[in-house]
Design a protein around this motif. Structure first.
Motif, PDB file in Angstrom:
ATOM      1  N   TYR A 122       0.834  -1.196   0.000  1.00 37.90           N
ATOM      2  CA  TYR A 122       0.000   0.000   0.000  1.00 37.90           C
ATOM      3  C   TYR A 122       0.875   1.255   0.000  1.00 37.90           C
ATOM      4  O   TYR A 122       1.926   1.294   0.623  1.00 37.90           O
ATOM      5  CB  TYR A 122      -0.890   0.013   1.243  1.00 37.90           C
ATOM      6  N   SER A 123       0.424   2.267  -0.716  1.00 36.79           N
ATOM      7  CA  SER A 123       1.118   3.544  -0.720  1.00 36.79           C
ATOM      8  C   SER A 123       0.088   4.662  -0.856  1.00 36.79           C
ATOM      9  O   SER A 123      -1.018   4.446  -1.376  1.00 36.79           O
ATOM     10  CB  SER A 123       2.142   3.618  -1.862  1.00 36.79           C
ATOM     11  N   ILE A 124       0.465   5.840  -0.386  1.00 38.07           N
ATOM     12  CA  ILE A 124      -0.438   6.985  -0.467  1.00 38.07           C
ATOM     13  C   ILE A 124      -0.563   7.449  -1.916  1.00 38.07           C
ATOM     14  O   ILE A 124       0.439   7.658  -2.597  1.00 38.07           O
ATOM     15  CB  ILE A 124       0.071   8.151   0.405  1.00 38.07           C
ATOM     16  N   VAL A 125      -1.790   7.570  -2.370  1.00 40.77           N
ATOM     17  CA  VAL A 125      -2.040   8.103  -3.717  1.00 40.77           C
ATOM     18  C   VAL A 125      -1.939   9.626  -3.638  1.00 40.77           C
ATOM     19  O   VAL A 125      -2.682  10.274  -2.894  1.00 40.77           O
ATOM     20  CB  VAL A 125      -3.435   7.683  -4.226  1.00 40.77           C
ATOM     21  N   GLU A 126      -1.010  10.176  -4.389  1.00 40.02           N
ATOM     22  CA  GLU A 126      -0.769  11.620  -4.327  1.00 40.02           C
ATOM     23  C   GLU A 126      -1.717  12.412  -5.226  1.00 40.02           C
ATOM     24  O   GLU A 126      -1.708  13.637  -5.205  1.00 40.02           O
ATOM     25  CB  GLU A 126       0.687  11.927  -4.724  1.00 40.02           C
ATOM     26  N   GLU A 127      -2.522  11.731  -6.000  1.00 42.41           N
ATOM     27  CA  GLU A 127      -3.438  12.420  -6.903  1.00 42.41           C
ATOM     28  C   GLU A 127      -4.522  13.160  -6.132  1.00 42.41           C
ATOM     29  O   GLU A 127      -4.870  12.797  -5.011  1.00 42.41           O
ATOM     30  CB  GLU A 127      -4.082  11.419  -7.864  1.00 42.41           C
ATOM     31  N   GLU A 128      -5.069  14.182  -6.765  1.00 34.82           N
ATOM     32  CA  GLU A 128      -6.140  14.961  -6.149  1.00 34.82           C
ATOM     33  C   GLU A 128      -7.369  14.084  -5.930  1.00 34.82           C
ATOM     34  O   GLU A 128      -7.710  13.245  -6.759  1.00 34.82           O
ATOM     35  CB  GLU A 128      -6.496  16.154  -7.039  1.00 34.82           C
ATOM     36  N   CYS A 129      -8.025  14.254  -4.802  1.00 32.61           N
ATOM     37  CA  CYS A 129      -9.264  13.548  -4.500  1.00 32.61           C
ATOM     38  C   CYS A 129     -10.258  14.565  -3.943  1.00 32.61           C
ATOM     39  O   CYS A 129     -10.175  14.969  -2.784  1.00 32.61           O
ATOM     40  CB  CYS A 129      -9.026  12.419  -3.498  1.00 32.61           C
ATOM     41  N   VAL A 130     -11.168  14.975  -4.791  1.00 25.73           N
ATOM     42  CA  VAL A 130     -12.164  15.992  -4.444  1.00 25.73           C
ATOM     43  C   VAL A 130     -13.497  15.302  -4.183  1.00 25.73           C
ATOM     44  O   VAL A 130     -13.950  14.497  -4.994  1.00 25.73           O
ATOM     45  CB  VAL A 130     -12.321  17.030  -5.578  1.00 25.73           C
ATOM     46  N   LYS A 163     -19.170  11.354 -10.897  1.00 27.96           N
ATOM     47  CA  LYS A 163     -18.606  11.483 -12.236  1.00 27.96           C
ATOM     48  C   LYS A 163     -19.237  12.639 -13.003  1.00 27.96           C
ATOM     49  O   LYS A 163     -18.544  13.402 -13.681  1.00 27.96           O
ATOM     50  CB  LYS A 163     -18.793  10.177 -13.006  1.00 27.96           C
ATOM     51  N   GLU A 164     -20.541  12.782 -12.878  1.00 27.00           N
ATOM     52  CA  GLU A 164     -21.252  13.854 -13.581  1.00 27.00           C
ATOM     53  C   GLU A 164     -20.853  15.239 -13.075  1.00 27.00           C
ATOM     54  O   GLU A 164     -20.985  16.234 -13.792  1.00 27.00           O
ATOM     55  CB  GLU A 164     -22.761  13.669 -13.425  1.00 27.00           C
ATOM     56  N   ASN A 165     -20.369  15.313 -11.840  1.00 29.95           N
ATOM     57  CA  ASN A 165     -20.042  16.609 -11.236  1.00 29.95           C
ATOM     58  C   ASN A 165     -18.539  16.804 -11.038  1.00 29.95           C
ATOM     59  O   ASN A 165     -18.127  17.643 -10.231  1.00 29.95           O
ATOM     60  CB  ASN A 165     -20.775  16.752  -9.899  1.00 29.95           C
ATOM     61  N   ASP A 166     -17.742  16.034 -11.792  1.00 35.60           N
ATOM     62  CA  ASP A 166     -16.277  16.161 -11.752  1.00 35.60           C
ATOM     63  C   ASP A 166     -15.716  15.991 -10.347  1.00 35.60           C
ATOM     64  O   ASP A 166     -14.771  16.687  -9.936  1.00 35.60           O
ATOM     65  CB  ASP A 166     -15.838  17.510 -12.336  1.00 35.60           C
ATOM     66  N   LEU A 167     -16.305  15.061  -9.599  1.00 35.46           N
ATOM     67  CA  LEU A 167     -15.808  14.715  -8.278  1.00 35.46           C
ATOM     68  C   LEU A 167     -15.099  13.371  -8.352  1.00 35.46           C
ATOM     69  O   LEU A 167     -15.367  12.562  -9.239  1.00 35.46           O
ATOM     70  CB  LEU A 167     -16.966  14.618  -7.278  1.00 35.46           C
ATOM     71  N   ASP A 168     -14.204  13.129  -7.410  1.00 31.39           N
ATOM     72  CA  ASP A 168     -13.506  11.843  -7.364  1.00 31.39           C
ATOM     73  C   ASP A 168     -14.226  10.826  -6.496  1.00 31.39           C
ATOM     74  O   ASP A 168     -13.992   9.627  -6.611  1.00 31.39           O
ATOM     75  CB  ASP A 168     -12.076  12.045  -6.855  1.00 31.39           C
ATOM     76  N   ASN A 169     -15.105  11.310  -5.636  1.00 33.97           N
ATOM     77  CA  ASN A 169     -15.868  10.422  -4.768  1.00 33.97           C
ATOM     78  C   ASN A 169     -16.988  11.227  -4.136  1.00 33.97           C
ATOM     79  O   ASN A 169     -17.014  12.461  -4.220  1.00 33.97           O
ATOM     80  CB  ASN A 169     -14.975   9.813  -3.678  1.00 33.97           C
ATOM     81  N   CYS A 170     -17.913  10.516  -3.496  1.00 31.96           N
ATOM     82  CA  CYS A 170     -18.972  11.167  -2.735  1.00 31.96           C
ATOM     83  C   CYS A 170     -19.038  10.548  -1.346  1.00 31.96           C
ATOM     84  O   CYS A 170     -18.718   9.371  -1.161  1.00 31.96           O
ATOM     85  CB  CYS A 170     -20.331  10.987  -3.419  1.00 31.96           C
ATOM     86  N   LEU A 171     -19.469  11.354  -0.397  1.00 29.44           N
ATOM     87  CA  LEU A 171     -19.667  10.877   0.961  1.00 29.44           C
ATOM     88  C   LEU A 171     -21.155  10.625   1.173  1.00 29.44           C
ATOM     89  O   LEU A 171     -21.989  11.479   0.843  1.00 29.44           O
ATOM     90  CB  LEU A 171     -19.149  11.895   1.974  1.00 29.44           C
ATOM     91  N   LEU A 172     -21.469   9.455   1.701  1.00 31.79           N
ATOM     92  CA  LEU A 172     -22.850   9.054   1.900  1.00 31.79           C
ATOM     93  C   LEU A 172     -23.332   9.429   3.297  1.00 31.79           C
ATOM     94  O   LEU A 172     -22.558   9.432   4.254  1.00 31.79           O
ATOM     95  CB  LEU A 172     -23.003   7.549   1.690  1.00 31.79           C
ATOM     96  N   ILE A 253      -8.344  12.393   1.164  1.00 33.55           N
ATOM     97  CA  ILE A 253      -9.190  13.390   0.507  1.00 33.55           C
ATOM     98  C   ILE A 253      -8.404  14.698   0.500  1.00 33.55           C
ATOM     99  O   ILE A 253      -7.925  15.147   1.557  1.00 33.55           O
ATOM    100  CB  ILE A 253     -10.524  13.557   1.256  1.00 33.55           C
ATOM    101  N   THR A 254      -8.234  15.285  -0.662  1.00 31.03           N
ATOM    102  CA  THR A 254      -7.446  16.524  -0.750  1.00 31.03           C
ATOM    103  C   THR A 254      -8.310  17.779  -0.650  1.00 31.03           C
ATOM    104  O   THR A 254      -7.837  18.827  -0.215  1.00 31.03           O
ATOM    105  CB  THR A 254      -6.644  16.576  -2.065  1.00 31.03           C
ATOM    106  N   ARG A 255      -9.592  17.649  -1.065  1.00 28.48           N
ATOM    107  CA  ARG A 255     -10.442  18.847  -0.998  1.00 28.48           C
ATOM    108  C   ARG A 255     -11.899  18.471  -0.812  1.00 28.48           C
ATOM    109  O   ARG A 255     -12.414  17.564  -1.478  1.00 28.48           O
ATOM    110  CB  ARG A 255     -10.271  19.703  -2.256  1.00 28.48           C
ATOM    111  N   PHE A 261      -6.823  19.568   2.467  1.00 31.92           N
ATOM    112  CA  PHE A 261      -6.371  18.752   3.585  1.00 31.92           C
ATOM    113  C   PHE A 261      -4.962  18.211   3.374  1.00 31.92           C
ATOM    114  O   PHE A 261      -4.511  18.001   2.251  1.00 31.92           O
ATOM    115  CB  PHE A 261      -7.320  17.561   3.797  1.00 31.92           C
ATOM    116  N   LYS A 262      -4.286  17.957   4.499  1.00 30.19           N
ATOM    117  CA  LYS A 262      -2.986  17.305   4.505  1.00 30.19           C
ATOM    118  C   LYS A 262      -3.203  15.785   4.548  1.00 30.19           C
ATOM    119  O   LYS A 262      -4.338  15.306   4.563  1.00 30.19           O
ATOM    120  CB  LYS A 262      -2.191  17.752   5.732  1.00 30.19           C
TER     121      LYS A 262
END
Length: 280
Positions: A122-130, A163-172, A253-255, A261-262
């Protein structure tokens, strides 16, 4: 190659149109990570699968031991030339066909599929996650909502919304409007020296990696774990937010809206998990 009840097949013809998982969502599943034929967190996955089958009143076959399922996984990996690589394994267990909502009996079929993965540890994914909240539908907290079943319509619609709103994930959210998880994993919030995650009673998935992270947090001298409901208002005040699942490990989560966020705590926790895996 697919493993259908122990028989290896090159296609899905072994799955009937009358399959109860397909027709009624009468199925549970486990997603596992395997590295060079070593099944990570096998015991945890096995006992969660057995518990899920019991809760859904499925008949557990006498041969469904942990050793048996491990052998079937390895057999499927070898048939796909993945036994010396890192792979994603999915085990689906459904009640045998017959009946409508009321099944004719409680015996089961199982299917095992495998896919290759690039990442060994496992490694930290450095990509943006909005991320943002998904508020079209809510999860009703219950024992069933903590299981990995084929009834995941909310997660699917939320993923499409993202996906429709250019987000990387959603919180339920649950019906009490508390944050319970992401579309594909559990959620953790870091604020000061406190790390929060929703309790199972809020309706979140009983995640395998969630349990590993909880144990790792308990060994951090500078942080305290609190299993408690998380309000949406707390998200923008957090120092860190991260999502956990057994395939990716931790996805920071970056934003969230206007807050960035750090991921220092997430990186520290993931390092502890990797050390544990190397030593096991």
């Amino acid at each position: 190659m697919i493993n259908c009840n122990g028989n290896l097949s090159e296609n899905t013809s072994c799955i009937s149109i009358s399959n109860r998982g397909f027709n009624y969502g009468d199925a549970v599943f486990e997603t596992l990570k395997v590295s060079h034929s070593k099944v990570l967190f096998l015991e945890d996955h096995y006992f969660r699968l057995m518990a899920s089958m019991r809760i859904l009143r499925m008949e557990i076959p006498m041969n469904f031991t942990m050793e048996f399922l491990e052998e079937e996984i390895i057999k499927t990996l070898k048939a796909n030339n993945l036994h010396e690589r890192t792979a994603r394994v999915k085990i689906i267990v459904n009640r045998v066909e017959g009946g409508l909502y009321t099944p004719l009996n409680h015996n089961v079929n199982y299917f095992i599929t495998v896919n290759s993965l690039d990442q060994e540890f496992y490694s930290i994914v450095e990509e943006e996650c909005v991320v943002d909240l998904f508020k079209d539908f809510y999860i009703s907290p219950s024992l069933l909502s903590t299981l990995k079943t084929s009834n995941k319509a909310t997660n699917i619609v939320a993923s499409i919304y993202a996906k429709e709103n250019d987000l990387d994930n959603c919180l339920l959210l649950n019906t009490e409007k508390s944050v319970i998880e992401a579309t594909n994993g559990n959620i953790f919030l870091v604020k000061g020296n406190e790390i929060k995650t929703p309790p199972l009673s809020d309706g979140c998935l009983k995640g395998i990696f969630r349990s590993q992270i909880i144990e790792a947090i308990k060994k951090l001298p500078d942080y305290t774990l609190v299993e408690t409901s998380i309000s949406p208002f707390e998200l923008q005040k957090a120092d860190e937010l991260f999502i956990t699942n057994v395939i990716q490990g931790i996805r920071p989560i970056t934003r969230y809206r206007k807050k960035t966020f750090k991921h220092a705590v997430a990186a520290e926790l993931l390092n502890k998990i990797n050390i544990k895996l190397r030593l096991s």
